[in-house]
Scaffold this active site. Structure first.
Site, PDB file in Angstrom:
ATOM      1  N   ASP A  71       0.801  -1.376   0.130  1.00 44.68           N
ATOM      2  CA  ASP A  71      -0.028   0.087  -0.090  1.00 44.68           C
ATOM      3  C   ASP A  71       0.975   1.165   0.080  1.00 44.68           C
ATOM      4  O   ASP A  71       1.817   1.352   0.688  1.00 44.68           O
ATOM      5  CB  ASP A  71      -0.626  -0.222   1.320  1.00 44.68           C
ATOM      6  CG  ASP A  71      -1.984   1.087   1.341  1.00 44.68           C
ATOM      7  OD1 ASP A  71      -2.904   0.897   0.329  1.00 44.68           O
ATOM      8  OD2 ASP A  71      -2.028   2.004   1.924  1.00 44.68           O
TER       9      ASP A  71
ATOM     10  N   GLU B 176      14.847 -14.167  -0.287  1.00 45.59           N
ATOM     11  CA  GLU B 176      15.404 -15.347   0.395  1.00 45.59           C
ATOM     12  C   GLU B 176      14.136 -16.613   0.302  1.00 45.59           C
ATOM     13  O   GLU B 176      14.515 -17.576   0.766  1.00 45.59           O
ATOM     14  CB  GLU B 176      15.289 -15.001   1.989  1.00 45.59           C
ATOM     15  CG  GLU B 176      16.574 -13.980   2.445  1.00 45.59           C
ATOM     16  CD  GLU B 176      16.452 -13.653   3.870  1.00 45.59           C
ATOM     17  OE1 GLU B 176      15.974 -14.553   4.475  1.00 45.59           O
ATOM     18  OE2 GLU B 176      16.975 -12.572   4.140  1.00 45.59           O
TER      19      GLU B 176
END
Ligand code: BGC
Ligand code: MG
Length: 551
Positions: free
Chosen positions: A214, A274
């Site tokens: 957002d 990751e």
């Protein structure tokens, strides 16, 4: 990822981790999708119950608007606990179940992280506002008043008035870009960054496939709190805020889109990397520099995967010249940017109403969306051809609409409940009175009726999405040769295996276009596309798609 790869990756060579690249994302506004417990408010179990429907659309992923703990002043975009589900929507267990079930059906799930601000009920804010000395005293943007007691600068809130709210305990103002109950986090404070990255890790560990981030360009503010300059009259276009909002009078040079954001986005991306196959979609709201920022935030492979753009969420219609203008700008300002387009969402008037599209034009726009370079976001109910609902003032929920009524009616008209069943009470959304009324006019287009009609808008959207997925040139190829011929927009999409010529008459005048030399074959006739030739004559809302295979 180098530029070439970014532009030319094709479905054939596409890794499954690249699902986002040209993917189709279905946006769910959870309050209004499906209620499962009879409280008139949609919830996570409701979404789980509708997964077969979502999968049947052929979309790649679901983006769910915020379902975290929240006082709901901005209906979930004011988070008071980032690591839990609001009881109104269910529990964390319900979310895990939804995630598992979605994955089993081949659907990715993106959650909506609202990191720029929290709710004023978040424990971080309670602590921060308690004194000027507490350990979290600089987690939010606090500033002394000017000597005359007025706010530290001229920054404005999108939801109306000054962006500064007085706090009687600290005898200081705090910054809020949206409601006063949405205090802005201070990203200049390293502990804030770390805490928010921990939040992202929490959800990545849980298995979410990505984030819709957002107001990503609102994370940082100018440390010196410099005043924003006024915008010249002729530049006050209303792409972020409605025309009646004084927010449009400023060039928001200092209140958002600061250079310090880039290193933070890189930290967020490194964290996401990751994990296998996750994607970050940043929402960029900037009326002046939206596309430049998109380029800055998505270029290379160290920042965001894609940015969510406002260009086609505007009041201004998708004419051939405007669309060409946007793509030309994108090319010059942000060559390898990867946009994510939407015509409708939970913040704007539904596009069938906003652009006053009839049935044929609505169908044509669905096909156009699937042919544009970028990823695509569909908003729940768009696939039914829903128009904006009329919500009377007494039923209004959105504080933004209540503030600016009636010149701007707010966002409730696009947030009314999803319509599932023509005959059912509340259209199958709930057994109770819903938080916003079901629109009788929308109910006519309910899913069960649309399912029964092979020619319905719903089945048209399914075919349009399938067309995109069948052609790597459309989902992830290059776009070139964009031209306007009167009302007709033409362009080429191309990857290593195929080339597709696209022509859309976005206006009302019948226009003839010449097709580039070569042996082309028409596709998309199942969508209403017309048969092509050396020249094509397109009447209002007609389109033509032609393919040629390479090699
Ligand atoms: C969301 C809005 C929300 C605002 C503040 C946005 O851009 O889409 O619904 O009100 O951010 O969080
Ligand atoms: Mg419910």
């Amino acid at each position: 990822m180098n530029v070439h790869n970014n532009l030319e990756r094709s479905k054939a060579t596409k890794l499954s981790s690249d699902w986002w690249h040209g993917g189709v994302i279905y946006q769910i506004y959870p309050r209004s999708f499906q209620d499962s417990n009879g409280d008139g408010i949609g919830d996570l179990k409701g979404i789980s119950a509708r997964l077969d429907y979502i999968a049947s659309l052929g979309v790649d992923a679901i983006w769910i608007s915020p379902f975290f703990k929240s006082p709901m002043k901005d209906f979930g975009y004011d988070v008071s606990d980032y690591r839990d589900v609001d009881p109104m929507f269910g529990s964390l267990e319900d979310f895990k179940e939804l995630l598992d079930q979605a994955h089993a059906k081949g659907l990715k799930i993106m959650i909506d992280l609202v990191l720029s601000h929290t709710s004023d009920q978040h424990p971080w804010f309670s602590e921060s506002r308690s004194s000027r000395e507490n350990p979290k005293s600089d987690w939010y943007v606090w500033a002394d008043p000017k000597s005359d007691g007025t706010p530290p600068n001229n920054w404005l809130s999108i939801f109306g008035g000054s962006a500064w709210q007085w706090d009687a305990r600290r005898l200081q103002y705090y910054l809020h870009n949206f409601l006063t109950s949405q205090p802005d986090l201070n990203f200049h404070c390293p502990d804030v960054q770390d805490a928010l990255l921990d939040v992202a890790r929490f959800w990545l560990d849980l298995g979410v496939d990505g984030f819709r981030l957002d107001t990503i360009n609102f994370y940082f503010h100018d440390k010196e709190l410099r005043d924003n300059p006024a915008l010249p009259m002729d530049q006050r276009n209303a792409s972020i805020a409605p025309a009646v909002n004084p927010y449009n009078h400023q060039d928001h040079l200092f209140s958002k889109s600061q250079p310090e954001n880039i290193p933070f986005l890189e930290r967020l991306r490194a964290l996401t990397d990751e994990y296998e196959g996750r994607a970050c979609l940043g929402e960029v709201g900037d009326a002046q520099r939206g596309l430049e920022i998109m380029g800055e935030y998505t270029s290379g492979d160290k920042r965001m995967h894609m940015c969510y753009a406002f260009e086609f969420l505007e009041k201004r219609a998708l004419t051939a010249s405007y669309t060409k203008h946007v793509f030309d700008q994108l090319q010059t300002k942000a060559g390898d940017a990867w946009p994510c387009w939407a015509f409708s969402n939970h913040d704007v008037q539904r596009h069938a109403s906003r652009w006053n599209l009839d049935d044929a034009a609505t169908r044509q726009h669905a096909v156009l969306m699937m042919c544009l370079r970028g990823s695509a976001c569909l908003y729940q109910g768009e696939e039914l051809g829903l128009r904006e609902a009329e919500v009377p003032f007494e039923k209004l929920q959105d504080p933004y609409g209540i503030e600016f009524w009636p010149e701007f009616k707010g966002r409730d008209g696009c947030r009314t409940p999803m319509v599932w069943a023509v005959q059912d009470e509340q259209s199958g959304f709930s057994t109770a009175e819903p938080w916003l009324p079901v629109s009788a006019q929308q109910a006519e287009h309910a899913v069960d009726r649309a399912e029964a009609d092979p020619q319905s808008m719903l089945n048209h959207y399914r075919r349009a999405i399938a067309l995109r997925h069948a052609h790597p040139a459309l989902s992830s190829g290059r776009l070139s040769e964009m031209n306007e011929m009167g009302p007709v927009l033409t362009f080429l999409r191309e990857d290593s295996s195929e080339e597709i010529f696209c022509a859309f008459n976005l206006g009302s005048d019948t226009t003839e276009v010449t097709v580039p030399d070569g042996s082309w074959q028409t596709i998309g006739q199942e969508l209403g596309g017309i048969e092509g030739g050396h020249t094509i004559t397109l009447t209002a809302s007609q389109f033509c798609l032609m393919i040629r295979k390479k090699g």
